[in-house]
Design a protein around this motif. Structure first.
Motif, PDB file in Angstrom:
ATOM      1  N   TYR A 131      36.712  27.546  -5.613  1.00 15.87           N
ATOM      2  CA  TYR A 131      37.708  28.156  -6.484  1.00 15.87           C
ATOM      3  C   TYR A 131      39.105  27.654  -6.120  1.00 15.87           C
ATOM      4  N   ALA A 132      39.747  27.011  -7.076  1.00 20.42           N
ATOM      5  CA  ALA A 132      41.013  26.344  -6.789  1.00 20.42           C
ATOM      6  C   ALA A 132      42.136  27.312  -6.462  1.00 20.42           C
ATOM      7  N   ASP A 133      42.015  28.561  -6.897  1.00 23.41           N
ATOM      8  CA  ASP A 133      43.103  29.513  -6.619  1.00 23.41           C
ATOM      9  C   ASP A 133      43.002  30.111  -5.225  1.00 23.41           C
ATOM     10  N   ARG A 134      41.957  29.761  -4.477  1.00 26.66           N
ATOM     11  CA  ARG A 134      41.764  30.406  -3.182  1.00 26.66           C
ATOM     12  C   ARG A 134      41.624  29.443  -2.017  1.00 26.66           C
ATOM     13  N   ASN A 135      41.447  28.170  -2.287  1.00 21.22           N
ATOM     14  CA  ASN A 135      41.052  27.298  -1.184  1.00 21.22           C
ATOM     15  C   ASN A 135      42.166  26.440  -0.608  1.00 21.22           C
ATOM     16  N   MET A 136      43.404  26.662  -1.036  1.00 22.66           N
ATOM     17  CA  MET A 136      44.523  25.906  -0.491  1.00 22.66           C
ATOM     18  C   MET A 136      45.607  26.852   0.022  1.00 22.66           C
ATOM     19  N   PHE A 137      46.249  26.477   1.100  1.00 22.01           N
ATOM     20  CA  PHE A 137      47.380  27.248   1.587  1.00 22.01           C
ATOM     21  C   PHE A 137      48.529  27.182   0.596  1.00 22.01           C
ATOM     22  N   LEU A 138      48.753  25.987   0.032  1.00 24.99           N
ATOM     23  CA  LEU A 138      49.844  25.799  -0.923  1.00 24.99           C
ATOM     24  C   LEU A 138      49.354  24.882  -2.031  1.00 24.99           C
ATOM     25  N   GLY A 139      49.631  25.258  -3.272  1.00 19.95           N
ATOM     26  CA  GLY A 139      49.201  24.442  -4.394  1.00 19.95           C
ATOM     27  C   GLY A 139      47.783  24.769  -4.815  1.00 19.95           C
ATOM     28  N   SER A 140      47.256  23.934  -5.698  1.00 27.30           N
ATOM     29  CA  SER A 140      45.941  24.188  -6.274  1.00 27.30           C
ATOM     30  C   SER A 140      44.933  23.159  -5.816  1.00 27.30           C
ATOM     31  N   GLY A 141      43.679  23.559  -5.777  1.00 28.24           N
ATOM     32  CA  GLY A 141      42.596  22.638  -5.446  1.00 28.24           C
ATOM     33  C   GLY A 141      42.138  21.820  -6.633  1.00 28.24           C
ATOM     34  N   GLU A 142      42.752  22.041  -7.809  1.00 28.31           N
ATOM     35  CA  GLU A 142      42.455  21.238  -8.987  1.00 28.31           C
ATOM     36  C   GLU A 142      43.613  20.288  -9.288  1.00 28.31           C
ATOM     37  N   PHE A 143      43.303  19.092  -9.743  1.00 27.90           N
ATOM     38  CA  PHE A 143      44.370  18.175 -10.113  1.00 27.90           C
ATOM     39  C   PHE A 143      43.814  17.136 -11.087  1.00 27.90           C
ATOM     40  N   MET A 144      44.727  16.487 -11.835  1.00 23.90           N
ATOM     41  CA  MET A 144      44.354  15.491 -12.839  1.00 23.90           C
ATOM     42  C   MET A 144      45.129  14.198 -12.585  1.00 23.90           C
ATOM     43  N   PRO A 145      44.486  13.193 -12.013  1.00 22.11           N
ATOM     44  CA  PRO A 145      45.179  11.921 -11.777  1.00 22.11           C
ATOM     45  C   PRO A 145      45.524  11.192 -13.071  1.00 22.11           C
ATOM     46  N   THR A 146      44.734  11.420 -14.127  1.00 17.18           N
ATOM     47  CA  THR A 146      45.045  10.905 -15.459  1.00 17.18           C
ATOM     48  C   THR A 146      44.729  12.018 -16.455  1.00 17.18           C
ATOM     49  N   PRO A 147      45.196  11.905 -17.686  1.00 16.63           N
ATOM     50  CA  PRO A 147      44.902  12.945 -18.679  1.00 16.63           C
ATOM     51  C   PRO A 147      43.418  13.109 -18.966  1.00 16.63           C
TER      52      PRO A 147
END
Length: 365
Positions: A142-158
């Protein structure tokens, strides 16, 4: 810890956050039931501290999780959180950490305890189910819980979206220890959930950490299941399981399934806790389609509040709180057994009618 005044009167300071949607109906109902259950016990009182959180807090405080609310929570003994509907918030709040996520992260509520048990008078797909899902609450996929800062989800391209799953041995062992401790007070059986045939390193670490902790509990029987196999087994023979320990996402899915199999997701309680703090929060969402219509089932939050009182009683060493928790559970079961039920259970009672029935039984049980 709760304050004990002269003469032995104990006052428990409990935070109450309405949240969104049906939270405005089920949280006040829960407050009344909790207060009644505590006041039946000699010299036991509750001091409610109502705090803004959710859409109303955006309008009044400029944030769905105001700093003032988080600061006040630190001084309280325990809290009740209503459901929130963060998907409906305006930007930028919709894309930020949910209000519940802010609370979980701030206070390190690493364990999400979710029982699923049948109740008298309630039809269930799995009529003998009585299990607890112990869900790791801070890492996983779950991206909202697994990082101290920021999100665990990201998009390098659209056209490409990536997600990072985080598993640490310390967090895996911590939740495993909670699961085995729970099992010792139940039927002494823990099922470890993983998907090591595909996710060999991440869920493999989770499995291996649970196996290590199992050695500390030789009196508890241990088995393992792949997540996909377990979903089928829960439907077919849910009564065979006692305590299920799972990473974040697996635990979320399994607990919703188990809640529905045991009667209704509207019956599914949940406790978020650390070693020092606990928060009652029903497993279901804010149900905006029925919000304000007096149709919501408050049972899940009633039972979540009972879990909260049990947790506080264990940590304070005060059996009065545990008795108050039992009083709530008995009152809920009595109401359901008498066929007073909300629409999700096939009944005709409104939220307020069901709450009044439980309240009356709480006072006389």
């Amino acid at each position: 810890m709760a304050d004990v005044a002269h003469g032995g009167v104990k006052t428990v300071r409990i935070g109450s956050m309405l949240g969104d949607g049906i939270g405005h109906e089920i949280v006040p109902a829960t407050m009344r039931v909790v207060e009644a259950a505590m006041e039946v016990e000699k010299d036991l009182r509750v001091d409610w501290v109502v705090l803004p959180l959710g859409r109303d807090a955006i309008e009044s405080e400029g944030s769905p999780a105001p700093d003032s609310t988080i600061a006040e929570l630190k001084s309280l003994d325990t809290w009740i959180l209503g459901p929130h509907d963060s998907a409906s918030y305006p930007e930028p709040f919709r894309s930020q950490l949910t209000p519940g996520g802010v609370v979980r992260k701030t206070f390190g509520l690493f364990a999400n305890i979710r029982p699923a048990a049948t109740h008298p008078g309630v039809r269930a797909v799995s009529p003998s189910m009585d299990l607890v899902v112990v869900r790791e609450n801070t890492e996983g996929f779950y991206a909202d819980r697994n990082m101290f800062l920021g999100s665990g989800e990201f998009m390098p391209t659209p056209d490409v979206a990536l997600a990072v799953g985080v598993f640490t041995r310390a967090a895996c062992e911590r939740i495993a220890r909670e699961a085995f401790t729970q099992a010792r007070s139940r039927r002494k059986h823990v099922t470890i959930v993983h998907k090591t045939n595909v996710l060999s390193m991440t869920t493999g670490l989770f499995r291996d950490a649970c196996r290590t902790v199992a050695e500390e509990f030789p009196d508890v029987t241990v088995d393992e299941q792949h997540i996909d196999a377990l979903t089928a087994l829960l439907v077919r023979r849910g009564e065979d399981f006692d305590v299920i320990v799972a990473e974040n996402m697996f635990g979320d899915i399994l607990s919703d399934l188990a809640g529905e199999l045991s009667g209704s997701l509207g019956m599914a309680p949940s406790l978020n806790c650390s070693e020092t703090k606990a928060m009652a929060q029903a497993a279901h969402g804010s149900a905006p389609d029925i919000a304000g219509k007096n149709r919501a089932n408050p049972t899940a939050l009633f039972l979540s509040a009972a879990m909260m009182l049990d947790w506080l009683g264990d940590h304070d060493g005060d059996t009065r709180l545990s008795r108050a928790a039992r009083r709530i559970r008995h009152a809920v079961d009595g109401a359901l057994e008498s066929r007073v039920a909300t629409a999700d259970l096939g009944g005709r009672a409104s939220t307020s009618e069901f709450a009044e029935t439980v309240l009356a039984r709480t006072l006389r049980v």
